[in-house]
Motif scaffolding. Sequence first.
Motif: not given
Length: 348
Positions: A160-167, A189-196
């Motif tokens: 979802y564009g959050i810059p963190q692998a949080r489940h 809708p968030y697939a192309y967001k830069d969330n590095t």
Amino acid sequence: MHFRLGELFCGPGGIAWGAAHADIGDPNYKIIHTWANDYDADTCSTYRHNICPNEPSSVHHADIRTFDLTSLPAIDALAFGFPCNDYSVVGEQKGINGIYGPLYSYGVKALRQFRPQFFLAENVSGLQNANEGSAFKKILSELREAGYTITPHLYKFEEYGIPQARHRIIIIGIRSDLDVVFRVPSPAPYAYKDNTSKTALEVPPIPKNAHNNEPTKHAPIVVQRLSYIKPGQNAFTADLPEELQLNIKGAQISQIYKRLDPKKPAYTVTGSGGGGTHIYHWAEPRALTNRERARLQTFPDNYEFMGSKESVRKQIGMAVPCEGARIIFEAVLRSFAGIKYDAAEPNI
């Protein structure tokens, strides 16, 4: 329709920020803070300072086991991120038999008392497997019996564009007598967001006078060890000289002295920090500051956390990512407003 929100186990305000900033383009649909409760004093101070500075008495510092819920005003929505200590895969996983495991029942109690139109409940992904799955089934059953149609889903916030692998498991409940159907918001809708992690921490640069940005003082051996660990590696996957290797028996936790990969979302921000469990910068031989950790949790830079450096680290680690909460609350508001939105199939 303005929904008055009450929160149990409110944490430092990640859920509350998401609720307050949920915007579906219709001013008639808003979520308004009404009251909150947490057992940690610093956490309550942080919440008051950022969420309701003009209503400090609406945040109640109390142990839920002795707190009088009947003294609280009416609400239309309830949020409770019940303590995850006994469900986390990192802990002993006592589940519903632990000290914290049964605390979800106070959320059920509040649902029965206040009969809000909807609720949001949150916990770690390990909740599914605690007590061989029986704890999760029991919790879901009690939420249904309280009078709610529920939609549990394992949200992978990096999708979802959050810059963190949080489940995290988030359960949305709609009161059963209402003609409202909630659907899990699609991550498409968030697939192309830069969330590095690199973009999250550097764009824009963190202001030099930002709150909670104190650096951690490292022992020379830690700095030296980090110099051998490449981005994405940890103390066990890196090629360390013998004198810098860790003498740890048993499980080799993958996050010990793990450095971020600047090209990927960060790994999960937690409340721990000792023994090499800070999150470590990909280029500089150091742990992230609390402000940097807060960015990975999508708190705005002007969000000021109260308490000691260690207390702030724990608060940030326990929070729900602000932007993640906002996305979910907006889906709830659209459901009530009858506005169509991209949806995903529940995965639980």
